[in-house]
Structure formats: structure tokens, C-alpha cells
Design a protein around this motif. Structure first.
Motif, short mmCIF file in Angstrom:
data_model
loop_
_atom_site.label_atom_id
_atom_site.label_comp_id
_atom_site.label_asym_id
_atom_site.label_seq_id
_atom_site.Cartn_x
_atom_site.Cartn_y
_atom_site.Cartn_z
N ILE A 43 -65.25 -27.80 -11.06
CA ILE A 43 -64.22 -26.75 -11.18
C ILE A 43 -62.97 -27.42 -10.44
CG2 ILE A 43 -63.93 -24.70 -10.70
CD1 ILE A 43 -66.99 -24.24 -11.15
N ASP A 44 -61.94 -27.29 -11.05
CA ASP A 44 -60.46 -27.32 -10.36
C ASP A 44 -59.96 -26.32 -10.15
OD1 ASP A 44 -60.49 -30.17 -9.56
OD2 ASP A 44 -59.94 -30.81 -11.50
N ALA A 45 -60.34 -25.47 -9.03
CA ALA A 45 -59.82 -24.30 -8.99
C ALA A 45 -59.80 -24.00 -7.47
CB ALA A 45 -60.79 -23.03 -9.72
N PRO A 46 -58.84 -23.01 -6.98
CA PRO A 46 -58.85 -22.89 -5.30
C PRO A 46 -60.09 -22.55 -4.79
CG PRO A 46 -56.79 -21.99 -6.49
CD PRO A 46 -57.95 -22.56 -7.74
N GLY A 47 -60.49 -22.86 -3.51
CA GLY A 47 -61.58 -22.50 -2.96
C GLY A 47 -63.14 -23.30 -3.23
N TYR A 48 -62.97 -23.97 -4.15
CA TYR A 48 -64.18 -24.56 -4.85
C TYR A 48 -64.41 -25.88 -3.99
CZ TYR A 48 -65.35 -21.01 -8.32
OH TYR A 48 -65.67 -20.07 -9.01
N ASN A 49 -64.48 -26.01 -2.70
CA ASN A 49 -64.95 -26.84 -1.88
C ASN A 49 -66.46 -26.68 -1.81
OD1 ASN A 49 -62.14 -27.90 -1.28
ND2 ASN A 49 -61.89 -26.04 -0.51
N ILE A 409 -51.03 -30.94 -0.74
CA ILE A 409 -52.04 -31.51 -1.19
C ILE A 409 -53.22 -31.01 -2.25
CG2 ILE A 409 -52.41 -32.85 1.04
CD1 ILE A 409 -54.32 -30.81 1.91
N ASP A 410 -53.75 -31.67 -3.08
CA ASP A 410 -54.94 -31.30 -3.94
C ASP A 410 -56.25 -32.23 -3.67
OD1 ASP A 410 -56.32 -30.26 -5.92
OD2 ASP A 410 -55.39 -31.35 -7.44
N VAL A 411 -56.90 -31.63 -2.54
CA VAL A 411 -58.09 -32.44 -1.97
C VAL A 411 -59.30 -31.44 -2.29
CG1 VAL A 411 -57.36 -32.14 0.01
CG2 VAL A 411 -59.10 -34.02 -0.43
N LYS A 412 -60.38 -31.95 -2.56
CA LYS A 412 -61.56 -31.17 -2.57
C LYS A 412 -62.61 -31.69 -1.31
CE LYS A 412 -63.37 -29.89 -6.57
NZ LYS A 412 -63.49 -28.46 -6.66
N LYS A 437 -66.81 -22.18 -1.76
CA LYS A 437 -67.62 -21.25 -2.67
C LYS A 437 -68.62 -21.95 -3.11
CE LYS A 437 -63.41 -18.92 -4.05
NZ LYS A 437 -62.26 -18.38 -5.09
N VAL A 438 -68.94 -23.17 -3.12
CA VAL A 438 -70.15 -23.98 -3.53
C VAL A 438 -71.03 -24.34 -2.32
CG1 VAL A 438 -70.91 -25.65 -5.08
CG2 VAL A 438 -69.09 -24.43 -5.64
N ARG A 439 -72.26 -24.16 -2.65
CA ARG A 439 -73.27 -24.53 -1.74
C ARG A 439 -74.34 -25.31 -2.41
NH1 ARG A 439 -77.70 -20.73 1.27
NH2 ARG A 439 -79.30 -22.39 1.88
N ALA A 440 -74.57 -26.81 -2.24
CA ALA A 440 -75.68 -27.52 -2.50
C ALA A 440 -76.81 -27.58 -1.34
CB ALA A 440 -75.23 -28.87 -2.95
#
Length: 532
Positions: A43-49, A409-412, A437-440
Motif C-alpha cells: 500500500i503506497d499511501a500516507p501513514g502505511y509504515n 522523501i517517499d520512504v516506507k 498504521k500496519v502492525r505485523a
């Protein structure tokens, strides 16, 4: 209730159940975590680190790095980035984005451009035609200036005065003295001459009036000579420009044609203008070589990100996430004790910029413990830009005045840490919830099954091959699987802390080599387990 038999108290893994055939990497027992990672990575969207939670040894870093290779980002190579001089405002260096691999070429092209001018411009100034034309112009202005001075000097002489150079401190100043008995006399001595009867009072008044008129005319004369000198300087500058401008324009335009970016074209136009303004530096051929580095300095290209050797998108694992390492800094050099100097060539970026277009992996605990890093990281991820600043908490009075253009910058970012850190941040840091926003979740146990046992066996065989240990027998592998169940603490679970499994295998290999065995067997595994 029923009576348990001794064999019911301990599960055994029979060697016949071991059917390992592959030594390739495979994620074991972390299906849920892998699914969450794949979603977050795609997912390339803001906050999806992504925050990767779980115990140490469950393969958090290994699995994460493996999955990154199959993402879209891993196949995109980002642009090169460089800072160049801002000739209008040197405190605000200009940032340029150049297609991958062309940054180093542009850097070399600029160095070659200035080397060319260092070689050719002094030679042009030594051409006979230029020297003759310059001498002719200088002689013409000198004659014009001398004519004005001659007229004034004649008038001074006819009025009975002389122009005398008077020393005032370290400088000499022209002054008007009346000539009495053939000698120039300072006005301070006029009173004494009147007392001696050599002059009358009315003579003093007449001399003072003449002096006042001549002084005003002298000021006007010197003003005219200064205007002539100024005009001469401008005309000589025009001569220099007319000689050198075609040479500079031709070479700069050749360089422009190699690049399509409008910012590069604008920068090269500024380079051309600045070269013409500082053309005097090139005039003396014998001294140009000595100051070559000073001539080069304003035109250097500070290549902060070079992707010329990059074959895939950046994946950076920053093991020491200090402020300097993550966000960069502006270095400085000491000019003299207590005085420091910085310029755009001393701007150094960190791993956050190096990972632009790709992934940055960080240990959550290290990020939180480093001073100022966590607030700065959140700010960079929210704004999607990095502002390079000097960070030196022990030398507060030596900060740089440079303010480079911010770097988009556009970095995950992937944070790896314990679950309790995730819960603390999620509960008390509102920004964290928006940015990660993502937890693994990596579990420390997995269900027992024939597939799980064979995956264990495949892992053990792969470790043996990678670390070049002795191979393990089926019985030894079965014993390690039994250890995995015991470590899990439940009969239907296996431990997924594979660092423990690898350690048991290494220690068993030690005992096998000590016994000069050809393979790792059960007895060696037992020794390793008993020794823990």
C-alpha cells in the motif's frame, strides 16, 4: 480422569516423520505476520509504515528483508540528489533531482567545465590583440585624465599656488599651498610671516579667498578624474567580457544541451553570470594554478545521493539511528580558534534520504532512546521531507547559518521492536497511530503438524549448508524438534524462536566435531541441550 503412561508425558518425533527435501528459505509459522507485512508493503499511501512486533529470534528482520525484495518499490531506482551553490543567496543551497546515474556525470561535467576555463581564459587574456587593445584604451583614458589635471595645475600655478602631497597617517593627501618667495608655504605659517612683515593682513585674506576657490575646483577636478577612472574600469570590464563571454557561453551551452532539466539550465545560467562577474581571477596565468581550488569551490556539485551503481530500490537497515546518521548534518571546518566555516559542500545527508523511494528498517528501542530522533522522525514522515540541520548538542554556539532546501522523501519505514513498545506508543502517542498504521505480529510458537516438522527440518538443513557445519541425521533433527516443543511449553506447539534452534545446532556441531563424527547425531544434540 485417566492414568497417564510414561510415553504420554513426552512427545517424540520419529525419524521416519522427517522428510526434508528443500534447503531454500521459507517463512515458518508466521502466516499472519507475513500477510500483514505484504499488505503494508504494497500500500503506497500516507501513514502505511509498519511496526513489526514479536520476540527476538522469531525471524522478524530476516523475513522482513526477504519480503522487501518482491515489492514494487524494490524495482524502482530513485533519482540522484545533489546540492549546488546558490549564487544569489549562498546561505540557501539549491537542491537538484537528477535521473539515476547522471548525478556523478553532472558532478564531473562541472569539474571539467571549470578546468577548461582555468586553462583557456588566461590564455585569451595573453593574446596580442587583447593586450594591444587594452593598452590603447588605458592610454586614452590616461590622456583624458591628464588633460584635466594639466588645466587645473596651470590655473593653480597662475594663482600663485602649488599642489603638495601632505602625509596624513599612512596616507598622502593633495593640499594647496600658496607660493611665497618661490617656496610653497603651509597656511599655518601665514600668521608668522605677517608678524615678520613679509606679508600684509590683506594678502592673507586674498590668499584665503583664492584657496577656497581653488579647493572647490580641485574637488571638482578629482571628481572628474574619478569618473574617468570608473568609466575606464567599466570599459575594460566590457572589453574583458566581450573577449571571454563567447568562450563561456559556447561551453556552458554545450553542457546545457546534455541535460533537459529546467533547474539545471537555470543553475548553468547563474554559473555563466558568476564566471563573468569574477573574471579577474583568471587574468594572471602564473597564479591561476595556485588558486585553482578556490576557483573551483563555488561550482562544485555536492552529490548527496549517488545511485549510479544501484540495481534495485534502496533497502537500508540503520543499526545506529543517531540524529546525524538518520537526518544528516552540516559539517564545518575551523578557520581559526573560535571561528568556524561551513558551505554547501559540507552538507551530509543520512539514511532517511538514502532510503528515499525504498525502505528504511529501524530498531524501535534504539530510535526511542536516541536524543531528538523520535520527534524528528515523526515530523519527517508526516511532512514527507527532511531538513538537514547541524546537530551538535555539546557546541551550541557553533551552529551553521546554512539552510539548505528541504529534501522531499517517499520512504516506507519499518520499526522492529517488542509488542509492549507498540502498545505504549499506540496508547500515548497520537502521531504514532497516524504514521504506523500496519502492525505485523510475529508469534513465538506455532502449531505442530507434519508440515511444521518438515519445515523445521528444512530450516536445520539450510543452516548446516549456510554455516558449513556437519549435516544432521534424521534422528538429530527429530531431537531438535522435540527441543522446540519443550521450549514452547505446550505439547501441540513448537517454538518459533529459531535463534535458539540455530544455537542448539551449532553447539551440537561442536560436540560432533570434537568426537570426530561424520554427522551430527542425537547424542551430540543431547549434549548441547544438557549444556544449556
Amino acid at each position: 480422569m485417566r492414568e497417564l503412561k510414561p510415553e504420554d508425558l513426552r512427545w517424540r518425533c520419529e525419524p521416519k516423520h522427517i522428510k526434508a527435501t528443500s534447503k531454500e528459505f521459507k517463512v515458518i509459522g508466521q502466516d499472519r505476520a507475513v500477510q500483514a507485512l505484504k499488505v503494508g508493503l504494497d500500500i503506497d499511501a500516507p501513514g502505511y509504515n509498519i511496526y513489526v512486533a514479536g520476540p527476538v529470534g522469531t525471524g522478524r528482520k530476516t523475513v522482513t528483508k526477504k519480503l522487501l525484495k518482491d515489492t514494487k518499490r524494490a524495482k524502482r531506482i530513485p533519482d540522484d540528489k545533489c546540492y549546488v551553490n546558490n549564487f544569489t543567496n549562498p546561505d540557501t543551497p539549491i537542491l537538484m533531482y537528477i535521473p539515476s546515474g547522471q548525478g556523478r556525470i553532472f558532478q564531473k561535467d562541472m569539474d571539467n567545465l571549470i578546468d577548461y576555463f582555468i586553462e583557456r581564459i588566461p590564455a585569451a587574456f595573453e593574446s596580442p590583440g587583447y593586450i594591444e587593445k587594452r593598452k590603447e584604451m588605458i592610454d586614452g583614458f590616461k590622456k583624458k585624465e591628464q588633460k584635466i589635471l594639466d588645466v587645473f595645475q596651470k590655473k593653480v600655478k597662475e594663482a600663485g599656488f602649488a599642489i603638495v602631497q601632505v602625509q596624513v597617517g599612512p596616507f598622502a593627501k593633495p593640499e594647496l599651498f600658496p607660493v611665497i618667495d618661490g617656496n610653497p608655504v603651509n597656511f599655518n605659517q601665514i600668521g608668522q610671516l605677517i608678524e615678520e612683515g613679509k606679508l600684509k593682513l590683506e594678502d592673507k585674506e586674498r590668499l584665503e579667498k583664492v584657496y577656497k576657490d581653488l579647493s572647490e575646483e580641485m574637488e571638482e577636478t578629482f571628481r572628474k578624474t574619478r569618473e574617468i577612472e570608473k568609466e575606464a574600469g567599466e570599459k575594460l570590464k566590457e572589453l574583458d567580457t566581450s573577449l571571454i563571454k563567447p568562450l563561456i557561453e559556447r561551453r556552458v551551452d554545450e553542457l546545457k544541451n546534455r541535460y533537459k532539466d529546467e533547474r539545471i539550465h537555470s543553475y548553468l545560467a547563474d554559473v555563466k553570470n558568476n564566471l563573468l562577474e569574477t573574471i579577474d581571477l583568471f587574468k594572471k596565468k602564473d597564479k591561476v594554478k595556485e588558486i585553482a581550488e578556490d576557483i573551483h569551490a563555488p561550482y562544485r556539485v555536492n552529490l548527496i545521493v549517488d545511485n549510479s551503481e544501484t540495481k534495485e530500490g534502496p533497502v537500508i537497515y540503520e543499526t545506529s539511528p543517531t540524529y546525524r546518521n538518520l537526518f544528516g548534518t552540516i559539517e564545518r571546518t575551523m578557520v581559526q580558534p573560535g571561528q568556524w566555516r561551513s558551505d554547501y559542500t559540507m552538507i551530509k545527508t543520512g539514511s532517511l534520504v538514502a532510503a528515499d523511494g525504498g525502505f528504511l528498517i529501524l530498531d524501535a528501542r534504539d530510535v526511542l532512546l536516541e536524543p531528538r530522533v523520535w520527534p524528528a522522525l515523526k515530523r519527517a514522515l508526516k511532512n514527507k521531507r527532511v531538513e538537514v540541520q547541524t546537530f551538535d548538542p555539546f557546541y551550541l554556539m557553533t551552529t551553521s547559518g546554512l539552510k539548505p532546501e528541504p529534501i522531499d522523501i517517499d520512504v516506507k519505514v519499518i520499526l522492529i521492536g517488542e509488542a509492549y513498545l507498540y502498545y505504549l506508543l499506540h496508547r500515548y502517542d497520537e502521531d504514532f497511530r497516524k504514521i504506523f498504521k500496519v502492525r505485523a505480529d510475529f508469534d513465538y510458537v506455532m502449531d505442530v503438524s507434519s508440515d511444521a516438522i518438515n519445515e523445521y527440518a528444512c530450516l536445520i538443513n539450510r543452516i548446516c549448508e549456510e554455516e558449513k557445519t556437519l549435516t544432521a541425521t534424521a534422528s538429530a533433527i527429530g531431537r531438535i524438534v522435540e527441543f522446540g516443543m519443550r521450549a514452547a511449553g505446550r505439547k501441540k506447539k513448537l517454538i518459533t524462536r529459531f535463534d535458539l534452534v540455530a544455537d542448539i545446532l551449532r553447539e551440537a556441531n561442536f560436540w560432533a566435531e570434537k568426537d570426530k563424527a561424520k554427522h551430527i547425531d542425537v547424542v551430540h544434540v543431547n549434549k548441547a541441550i544438557e549444556g544449556r
